[in-house]
Design an enzyme around this catalytic site. Structure first.
Site, PDB file in Angstrom:
ATOM      1  N   PHE A 134       0.860  -1.183   0.000  1.00 31.44           N
ATOM      2  CA  PHE A 134       0.000   0.000   0.000  1.00 31.44           C
ATOM      3  C   PHE A 134       0.892   1.226   0.000  1.00 31.44           C
ATOM      4  O   PHE A 134       1.704   1.417   0.901  1.00 31.44           O
ATOM      5  CB  PHE A 134      -0.917   0.028   1.228  1.00 31.44           C
ATOM      6  CG  PHE A 134      -1.868   1.191   1.196  1.00 31.44           C
ATOM      7  CD1 PHE A 134      -3.062   1.102   0.485  1.00 31.44           C
ATOM      8  CD2 PHE A 134      -1.569   2.370   1.849  1.00 31.44           C
ATOM      9  CE1 PHE A 134      -3.940   2.187   0.432  1.00 31.44           C
ATOM     10  CE2 PHE A 134      -2.430   3.454   1.803  1.00 31.44           C
ATOM     11  CZ  PHE A 134      -3.623   3.359   1.098  1.00 31.44           C
ATOM     12  N   ASP A 222       9.612   2.835   1.337  1.00 24.33           N
ATOM     13  CA  ASP A 222       8.412   3.506   1.845  1.00 24.33           C
ATOM     14  C   ASP A 222       8.312   3.261   3.349  1.00 24.33           C
ATOM     15  O   ASP A 222       7.843   2.223   3.801  1.00 24.33           O
ATOM     16  CB  ASP A 222       7.186   2.954   1.117  1.00 24.33           C
ATOM     17  CG  ASP A 222       5.890   3.630   1.568  1.00 24.33           C
ATOM     18  OD1 ASP A 222       5.898   4.290   2.625  1.00 24.33           O
ATOM     19  OD2 ASP A 222       4.873   3.472   0.869  1.00 24.33           O
ATOM     20  N   LYS A 251       2.897  10.478   8.009  1.00 24.38           N
ATOM     21  CA  LYS A 251       2.149  10.059   9.194  1.00 24.38           C
ATOM     22  C   LYS A 251       2.713  10.664  10.481  1.00 24.38           C
ATOM     23  O   LYS A 251       2.372  11.770  10.837  1.00 24.38           O
ATOM     24  CB  LYS A 251       2.072   8.528   9.261  1.00 24.38           C
ATOM     25  CG  LYS A 251       1.262   7.901   8.110  1.00 24.38           C
ATOM     26  CD  LYS A 251       0.977   6.458   8.354  1.00 24.38           C
ATOM     27  CE  LYS A 251       0.251   5.808   7.162  1.00 24.38           C
ATOM     28  NZ  LYS A 251      -1.056   6.359   6.878  1.00 24.38           N
TER      29      LYS A 251
END
Length: 891
Positions: A134, A222, A251
């Site tokens: 993702f 990532d 985040k």
């Protein structure tokens, strides 16, 4: 009052369905407080974006500094001071030569920047990523995301993206060898977060770095979710000393308060094309970067004390989860993760003794149910995975305590115990307003039933396939399929059916690999559930219900079924199946075989209760329906006194349809008379024809001639005959169910009513009722109060093999409903034409199915009363009770 469906109505519906739609007014540390003052332990941390809990003082202090010093937030194209400070901190802390910061507002934007940077640095186009990864939901990031379900509606992946298995270094090497000249970069997560908390295997990332360097491919790591302390390291790649070309963060970088992301790159890949052409209005703003600096300062404070604590707490959480998995190996399939990123994967519960649990698994809503349960009962906030719907995500704040971890894991152990012992009602109670915690969990495994199919020989394949659509007609059907639900009251069960209808999608609830005919042929089948009770089917807008049933038909077709059967009220609401035919699969309502078995059961019951049908009065409740109509026709083969009962709520339409049915019955009786079959209504015609011949008046002669010719077969005609002969009319119509049934000995109940119609005071002693309605027409009070009445539950079918559809719709092995049996019979025969469609069931079809039943070994099962097969001795007791009651009433 604000509307609550304007942000994302699709998500809002799911949140409401599982009572996850809390309105949180305050956040304090690791807790959220809703508008009612309830405190919830947060174990989501916004998927890692809330590192220090809610409203951390360090972030507010940074924001206060910006306000007090009146630092301008947006000053591009200048070089903002806070942005430069954050970029320098990142360059100092990040591994290897990473030094250039391209700031943005989200992880997806950071991925987009990385894609552009890799392509501009190499002059190549293709980006490789891993399945189940993702990377975000903007179009480029979505194309890199390795999950088709996210991509298909949006035309992704766009050209230039390809995917390989995660943790498979050989797959990466192969694609680099084959397509290396066109591959710009490989993007990968150290832990696949949304994929179910799947960590990279030891040595995998080092090998990725080696291969990328060897083939001149940009290595993009990532760490949007794993970075900044989440795995027990400042960056997850530090664990193996990996140095990517590009490192992505977001985040946690915003401290749970500000959206902030960054694409960190090394001099090896940064280039002027990217630097001059890539920009963002809100990048490099002082306010968000000041927060980013405060986050990094907190993480590295006291020689990274907080990160060391995260590593220790992560190991504690992982160990507790693994211990739980060891205690419940039948429930928990795997525990995995790193740091405070832990996933607990449950086994798919597709044959778990509950159609409802199987349905939720099929809908991908299993963990949504668990999340709702923990939120409402234990005040713990979890989030289900979209990528892995059988996995629970444990991703708390970095400041979580050991006591809070223990509370979470103790609550999850209760869930595991409920699932293991199949006391499923506890998981559903909160949906109907009961948020009590389990005081005792009952072991329902002894009463739980799993699928039992006909054995297949090695390499043998089934001949044909079928699907059958089911729903819960009444609350007692819920209990039959979920024994633990017996603790709920009838009103609670109705509330459950009402809740269930909020999902509005069909789902597979049972798969039967094989059912073998006595001819040796085998068929495979599926039960497809639609989430409606009888009340919902009859009260919701018909178009909405038919739309769900249509989807179920298409689901059966796509599974490979040659025929799809309609169970219970799904045939009624689709107008006998007419609304769903013509969809490249055969349809049957199942009503023909249902009629046949019901009448066989009625007449067998009459024989055992010493009733001569030729001398008995009969009634058909729900005679205007397709099954009721066919039952009336077959009843007319044996009885000479029949009353047809319609719906008193629809007086005019009922009377019209009942009169039409009388005409059909008379025509059928006349045909039988001409064919020499002189029983039932045909026998009445023979008798009155002779009686009319003994009358001397001209009217009698005319009526006799008309009767013989069969020209005027109507209710008025036979009423006229009865009047002339001064005898009772053999067929009558009525809307008064109580007065009618008190005069009858044989009754078929086949209405479409969602509520009971027949009560104890409606019946005379010795009555035999065959209740073929779903939901039942006969109230449970009849069973409890009338031990002088024989109530038979439809006409159940005995199969040639002792198969079982999991909970088996409440019946013993080898026995099931006639409507399902009709579907199976046609599948075994390979007869994939539409059958039993509409309101009028041809008697030829019923006879055809009678022949198929004999051919394939399908017959009437034992007589069933009160969900139990009854013996001849039981029936004789009922008969003797009726004699005593009749005698007492006649004294």
């Amino acid at each position: 009052m604000y509307k609550d469906d304007l942000l994302n109505p699709t998500l809002a519906k799911i949140l409401k369905s599982f009572k996850l739609d809390k309105n949180y007014l305050r956040g304090e540390g690791n807790y959220l407080i809703d508008e009612e003052g309830n405190r919830y332990l947060d174990f989501i941390a916004q998927f890692g974006a809330v590192p220090f809990g809610y409203n951390p003082s360090i972030v507010w202090q940074a924001l206060d500094q910006v306000r007090e010093n009146q630092i301008p937030s947006l000053v591009q194209p200048s070089l903002p001071g806070e942005a430069l400070r954050l970029a320098n901190m990142l360059a100092e802390l990040s591994p290897g030569e990473l030094c250039y910061s391209t700031f943005c507002q989200s992880g997806a934007e950071a991925v987009e920047a990385a894609i552009k940077l890799a392509r501009s640095a190499t002059g190549r186009r293709t980006i490789v990523s891993a399945y189940r990864s993702f990377h975000g939901k903007t179009l480029g990031a979505l194309s890199a995301t390795g999950r088709e379900v996210y991509q298909t509606p949006f035309g992704a992946p766009v050209p230039g993206f390809t995917h390989i298995p995660f943790n498979d270094i050989e797959a990466l090497e192969n694609i680099l060898q084959d397509q290396g000249d066109d591959i710009a970069g490989f993007i990968v997560e150290p832990v696949q977060g949304e994929g179910g908390m799947i960590p990279a295997e030891p040595g995998y990332l080092r090998e990725v770095q080696r291969l990328c360097n060897q083939y001149g491919v940009v290595f993009i790591l990532d760490e949007i979710q794993t970075g900044l302390g989440r795995t027990g390291y400042l960056f997850a790649c530090e664990k193996e000393g990996v140095e990517p070309d590009i490192l992505l963060l977001a985040k946690a970088l915003g401290g749970g308060m500000i959206p902030l992301g960054v694409c960190l790159s090394s001099p090896r890949v940064y280039n002027d094309d990217f630097g001059s052409l890539h920009s963002s209005t809100f990048a490099n703003n002082n306010l968000s970067c000041a927060v980013g600096c405060a986050v990094l300062e907190e993480l590295i404070r006291d020689d990274r004390r907080l990160i060391r604590e995260v590593k220790e707490k992560g190991e504690y959480l992982l160990n507790r989860a693994r211990e739980l998995g060891e205690r419940y190996p039948d429930i928990i399939k795997e525990v995995r993760g790193q740091g405070l990123m832990v996933g607990m994967e449950f086994y798919e519960m597709k044959d778990c003794g509950s159609f409802d649990m199987s349905y939720l698994v099929d809908q991908g809503a299993f963990t949504a149910l668990l999340a709702g349960y923990l939120l409402n009962v234990y005040q713990i906030r979890l989030a289900p995975f979209l990528n892995n719907p059988m996995t629970v995500r444990l991703e708390p704040t970095l400041t979580i305590t050991h006591e809070e971890i223990d509370y979470m894991m103790d609550s999850l152990e209760t869930v595991c115990q409920i699932l293991s012992q199949r006391d499923y009602a506890w998981l559903y109670r909160y949906l109907i307003g009961d948020c009590s915690r389990p005081e005792k969990i009952t072991d329902y495994r002894p009463t739980s039933r799993q699928v039992l199919s006909s054995p297949l020989k090695p390499q043998e394949e089934v001949n044909h396939k079928f699907a059958f659509i089911i729903h819960y007609p009444a609350p007692e059907d819920i209990v039959a399929n979920n024994p633990s639900f017996k603790v709920l009251s009838r009103s609670q069960l109705y509330d459950f059916l009402k809740w269930q209808s909020s999902i509005t999608e069909p789902g597979i609830v049972c798969h039967l690999p094989a059912l073998r005919s006595k001819t040796g042929i085998a068929a495979e089948g599926w039960l497809i559930g639609v989430p409606f009770g009888a009340r919902e089917i009859m009260s919701l807008p018909r178009e909405e219900v038919v739309d769900v049933i249509t989807k179920a038909v298409d689901m059966g077709r796509d599974l490979g079924a040659g025929i799809v059967g309609l169970g219970a009220l799904t045939s009624v609401v689709t107008r006998g199946g007419r609304s769903v035919i013509g969809r490249d699969v055969a349809i049957t309502s199942g009503n023909s075989f249902t009629t046949l078995m019901a009448m066989e059961a009625l007449f067998l019951g009459a024989e055992k209760m010493h009733i001569n049908p030729g001398e008995a009065s009969g009634a058909v409740v729900g005679a205007t329906g397709s099954i009721g109509r066919a039952c009336a026709l077959i009843m007319s083969e044996r009885l000479e006194d029949i009353t047809l009962l319609g719906n008193p709520q629809h007086v005019n339409s009922s009377k019209h349809r009942l009169r039409s049915l009388v005409g059909d019955m008379l025509l059928y009786a006349h045909q039988r008379w001409e064919a020499g079959e002189t029983t039932g209504l045909a026998n009445w015609m023979v008798k009155v024809w002779r009686m009319l011949g003994q009358e001397s008046n001209s009217q009698a002669g005319q009526l006799r001639d008309q009767l013989k010719a069969g020209k005027d077969m109507s209710l008025e005609f036979i009423q006229n005959i009865a009047g002339v002969l001064k005898i009772n009319c053999p067929v009558q119509v009525s809307l008064d169910i109580r007065a009618t049934l008190l005069q009858c000995q044989l009754v078929v109940a086949a209405s479409n009513s969602p509520d009971y119609l027949i009560y104890p005071e409606y019946l005379s002693p010795g009555t035999v009722i065959c209740d073929v309605a779903r939901p039942a027409d006969v109230s449970p009070e009849v069973y409890h109060r009338r031990d002088d009445v024989l109530v038979l539950e439809g006409g159940l079918v005995q199969y040639p093999d002792n198969i079982r559809f999991g909970p088996n719709l409440g019946y013993r092995d080898g026995v099931n409903l006639a409507c399902l049996s009709e579907t199976i019979l046609l599948a075994l025969e390979g007869d994939f034409r539409d059958y039993s469609i509409g309101m009028k069931l041809p008697l030829e079809t019923i006879q055809y199915l009678r022949q198929l039943g004999k051919k394939h070994g399908f017959s009437l099962a034992g007589l069933v009363m009160g969900s139990q097969e009854i013996t001849d001795e039981d029936i004789e007791t009922i008969y003797q009770n009726s004699l005593r009651l009749n005698k007492a009433q006649n004294l």
